[in-house]
Design a protein around this motif. Sequence first.
Motif, PDB file in Angstrom:
ATOM      1  N   LYS A 152     -38.602  24.221  13.737  1.00  0.00           N
ATOM      2  CA  LYS A 152     -38.041  23.241  12.815  1.00  0.00           C
ATOM      3  C   LYS A 152     -37.752  21.916  13.523  1.00  0.00           C
ATOM      4  O   LYS A 152     -37.911  20.847  12.933  1.00  0.00           O
ATOM      5  CB  LYS A 152     -36.754  23.781  12.196  1.00  0.00           C
ATOM      6  N   GLN A 153     -37.329  21.979  14.812  1.00  0.00           N
ATOM      7  CA  GLN A 153     -37.058  20.759  15.564  1.00  0.00           C
ATOM      8  C   GLN A 153     -38.338  19.942  15.736  1.00  0.00           C
ATOM      9  O   GLN A 153     -38.336  18.709  15.605  1.00  0.00           O
ATOM     10  CB  GLN A 153     -36.466  21.118  16.939  1.00  0.00           C
ATOM     11  N   ARG A 154     -39.432  20.625  16.014  1.00  0.00           N
ATOM     12  CA  ARG A 154     -40.713  19.911  16.162  1.00  0.00           C
ATOM     13  C   ARG A 154     -41.109  19.260  14.844  1.00  0.00           C
ATOM     14  O   ARG A 154     -41.566  18.110  14.807  1.00  0.00           O
ATOM     15  CB  ARG A 154     -41.792  20.883  16.635  1.00  0.00           C
ATOM     16  N   ASP A 155     -40.902  20.019  13.735  1.00  0.00           N
ATOM     17  CA  ASP A 155     -41.233  19.450  12.416  1.00  0.00           C
ATOM     18  C   ASP A 155     -40.357  18.243  12.125  1.00  0.00           C
ATOM     19  O   ASP A 155     -40.829  17.216  11.606  1.00  0.00           O
ATOM     20  CB  ASP A 155     -41.037  20.511  11.329  1.00  0.00           C
TER      21      ASP A 155
ATOM     22  N   GLN B 207     -41.450  14.406  11.413  1.00  0.00           N
ATOM     23  CA  GLN B 207     -41.060  13.692  10.204  1.00  0.00           C
ATOM     24  C   GLN B 207     -40.317  12.408  10.542  1.00  0.00           C
ATOM     25  O   GLN B 207     -40.496  11.378   9.878  1.00  0.00           O
ATOM     26  CB  GLN B 207     -40.184  14.599   9.336  1.00  0.00           C
ATOM     27  N   LEU B 208     -39.441  12.433  11.591  1.00  0.00           N
ATOM     28  CA  LEU B 208     -38.704  11.243  11.981  1.00  0.00           C
ATOM     29  C   LEU B 208     -39.651  10.136  12.443  1.00  0.00           C
ATOM     30  O   LEU B 208     -39.499   8.962  12.042  1.00  0.00           O
ATOM     31  CB  LEU B 208     -37.724  11.593  13.113  1.00  0.00           C
ATOM     32  N   HIS B 209     -40.633  10.498  13.251  1.00  0.00           N
ATOM     33  CA  HIS B 209     -41.602   9.484  13.687  1.00  0.00           C
ATOM     34  C   HIS B 209     -42.372   8.926  12.505  1.00  0.00           C
ATOM     35  O   HIS B 209     -42.643   7.709  12.427  1.00  0.00           O
ATOM     36  CB  HIS B 209     -42.568  10.099  14.698  1.00  0.00           C
ATOM     37  N   SER B 210     -42.679   9.813  11.564  1.00  0.00           N
ATOM     38  CA  SER B 210     -43.424   9.360  10.386  1.00  0.00           C
ATOM     39  C   SER B 210     -42.586   8.394   9.558  1.00  0.00           C
ATOM     40  O   SER B 210     -43.064   7.328   9.126  1.00  0.00           O
ATOM     41  CB  SER B 210     -43.836  10.571   9.537  1.00  0.00           C
ATOM     42  N   VAL B 211     -41.293   8.753   9.332  1.00  0.00           N
ATOM     43  CA  VAL B 211     -40.414   7.876   8.545  1.00  0.00           C
ATOM     44  C   VAL B 211     -40.194   6.554   9.268  1.00  0.00           C
ATOM     45  O   VAL B 211     -40.169   5.477   8.641  1.00  0.00           O
ATOM     46  CB  VAL B 211     -39.069   8.587   8.293  1.00  0.00           C
TER      47      VAL B 211
ATOM     48  N   ALA C 291     -40.430  -2.827   6.268  1.00  0.00           N
ATOM     49  CA  ALA C 291     -39.496  -3.912   6.594  1.00  0.00           C
ATOM     50  C   ALA C 291     -40.092  -4.950   7.510  1.00  0.00           C
ATOM     51  O   ALA C 291     -39.455  -5.988   7.764  1.00  0.00           O
ATOM     52  CB  ALA C 291     -38.257  -3.338   7.259  1.00  0.00           C
ATOM     53  N   ASN C 292     -41.306  -4.731   7.963  1.00  0.00           N
ATOM     54  CA  ASN C 292     -41.948  -5.645   8.912  1.00  0.00           C
ATOM     55  C   ASN C 292     -41.054  -5.865  10.157  1.00  0.00           C
ATOM     56  O   ASN C 292     -40.960  -6.962  10.704  1.00  0.00           O
ATOM     57  CB  ASN C 292     -42.251  -7.002   8.246  1.00  0.00           C
ATOM     58  N   LEU C 293     -40.268  -4.819  10.581  1.00  0.00           N
ATOM     59  CA  LEU C 293     -39.403  -4.889  11.752  1.00  0.00           C
ATOM     60  C   LEU C 293     -39.699  -3.721  12.684  1.00  0.00           C
ATOM     61  O   LEU C 293     -39.981  -2.604  12.221  1.00  0.00           O
ATOM     62  CB  LEU C 293     -37.916  -4.806  11.367  1.00  0.00           C
ATOM     63  N   THR C 294     -39.598  -4.020  13.986  1.00  0.00           N
ATOM     64  CA  THR C 294     -39.743  -2.932  14.943  1.00  0.00           C
ATOM     65  C   THR C 294     -38.391  -2.217  15.084  1.00  0.00           C
ATOM     66  O   THR C 294     -37.357  -2.658  14.563  1.00  0.00           O
ATOM     67  CB  THR C 294     -40.169  -3.480  16.315  1.00  0.00           C
ATOM     68  N   ALA C 295     -38.381  -1.111  15.788  1.00  0.00           N
ATOM     69  CA  ALA C 295     -37.142  -0.343  15.985  1.00  0.00           C
ATOM     70  C   ALA C 295     -36.108  -1.135  16.770  1.00  0.00           C
ATOM     71  O   ALA C 295     -34.906  -1.083  16.495  1.00  0.00           O
ATOM     72  CB  ALA C 295     -37.463   0.972  16.713  1.00  0.00           C
ATOM     73  N   ALA C 296     -36.564  -1.936  17.768  1.00  0.00           N
ATOM     74  CA  ALA C 296     -35.625  -2.734  18.571  1.00  0.00           C
ATOM     75  C   ALA C 296     -34.968  -3.807  17.722  1.00  0.00           C
ATOM     76  O   ALA C 296     -33.762  -4.058  17.825  1.00  0.00           O
ATOM     77  CB  ALA C 296     -36.367  -3.361  19.759  1.00  0.00           C
TER      78      ALA C 296
END
Length: 562
Positions: free
Chosen positions: A171-174, A178-182, A190-195
């Motif tokens: 489940k952690q891998r899933d 999913q987090l990377h996908s979101v 949003a046209n914004l990077t994570a930083a």
Amino acid sequence: MSSIILYCLLTAVVALVAGIVVGRQLAGKARLDHEGEAQARAQQILRDAEEKGNRLRDEKIKQADERLEQSKNKFKTLRNEFDQESRRLKAELEGELTQRRQGVVEQEQSIKMLTETTQRQLEQLQKKESDLERQREKNQTDTQQLRDKLESQAEKRRLDHEETMAELEEKQRDADEQLHSVQRQLETIANLTAAEAREQLVESLKNEAQIQASSYVKDTVAQAKLTATKDAKKIVLETIQRTASEHAIENCVSIFNIESDDVKGKIIGREGRNIRALEAATGVEIIVDDTPEAIIISGFDPVRREIARLSLHLLVKDGRIHPARVEEIVAKTRKNIEEEIVEIGEKTIIDLGIHGLHPELIKMVGRMRFRSSYGQNLLQHSREVANLCATMAAEMGLDVKKAKRAGLLHDIGKVSTEEPELPHAILGMEMAKKWKEHPDVVNAIGAHHDEIEMTAMISPLVQACDAISGSRPGARREMMESYIKRLKQLEETANGFKGVNQCFAIQAGRELRVMVDAENVTDERAAELSFEISQKIEKEMQYPGQIKITVIREMRAVAYAK
């Protein structure tokens, strides 16, 4: 009876023989003319003798009868008494025998009941023992069953845990995928990077924090207004304490001069072990600061300061400075100080011309040299009072020696090692009485502060001279005396706890250093002890500011090689 008759016959025969002899003599003289008269006289003598014998016989018989009757009566009385005593003894023996028989019967019944009770208890014990044996066997069986059950449950839980961990990892891998996908989707929308998104979030949090900080400051200011009076009082108390400590430093420090500042490092020692050992052994505070060629010794007890000063002198002169050497030198110095105290006392009484003082009182006079009263040296004060008393006594025609003796000893109660709750005048009076001082001297000591009635002529002199010596300008400082009393009370409070070996008040009374017995006090108990001492000080004492209680527990192992 026969003896009486025989006696009578013998009497008659004797009388007869006497009559015959007399008759023959008479007959010889006048046998011719008076033969008839002689015969008549002889017959008369015989008759008289017979009558006398009869009377004597009757009297003896009567006396014998009376004695026989008395013997019979006495025998009868004794017989009656014997019969009564026999009956009484018989009755007592029969009663005692009856009681013993009854006691034996009761004992037999008690033994029988005790035997029956013991038998019942033995049967009950045997029954309980059998029940316990059955219960033990049952417990063993239940324990084995429970152990088997627990082992099976533990094995089952281990397998379930392994399965659960595997599922969680999957489940952690899933979730990571999913987090990377979101995150990629949000960056696209949003046209914004994570930083960039992180920077915007931090900025918003800063604004929110500033708003909350402003609100907190307003609340703090409001609370400060409410407690302004309390804080102001606290500041005033701390200021009083700093002022008192400066006054105490002026009166409670000694300066130890050294030739070079290099000696300071030796006195401190590696990681401060030498100076800590010196402070623990002497009970004073050693201050090693930037003062050139000088070390400050601080403490309210002048005897401790003198011991510390002389010990430092010997240690610096010897050059070997380590904890064991420090303790050895301090013990030696303390012994030398005790000898010096005796010498000071002897010199004082010689200077004053006082004789016959008890050795214990001489020792206490010497201790006055290291004691102050309201900032005034006690020995100097006592010498001054003694001289004033002698002068006044001489002017008034009183006993000068008694007055001088009472003046010297009037404050002897202030140097008592026990220091009970009694006033020093009463305590000094008891000590003087113990060591056989004159009653006038004893009364003068006890009455110089009006604790007791004055009965001696020198008592008012001692009181007046004490006031003269203490009231002259600059003689005493009231603040110093109260300060020393507070420090002594601090030490006595801590010494009252079990396991405390030594206790020293330092830092002008702002710190209480307590040494405990490592064998009887654990680390946990040391922490509890510091808290208990602080609570007792808060309840029983009044003081400015705060007092730090430091409990020191040091474990030592000592062995000797022979």
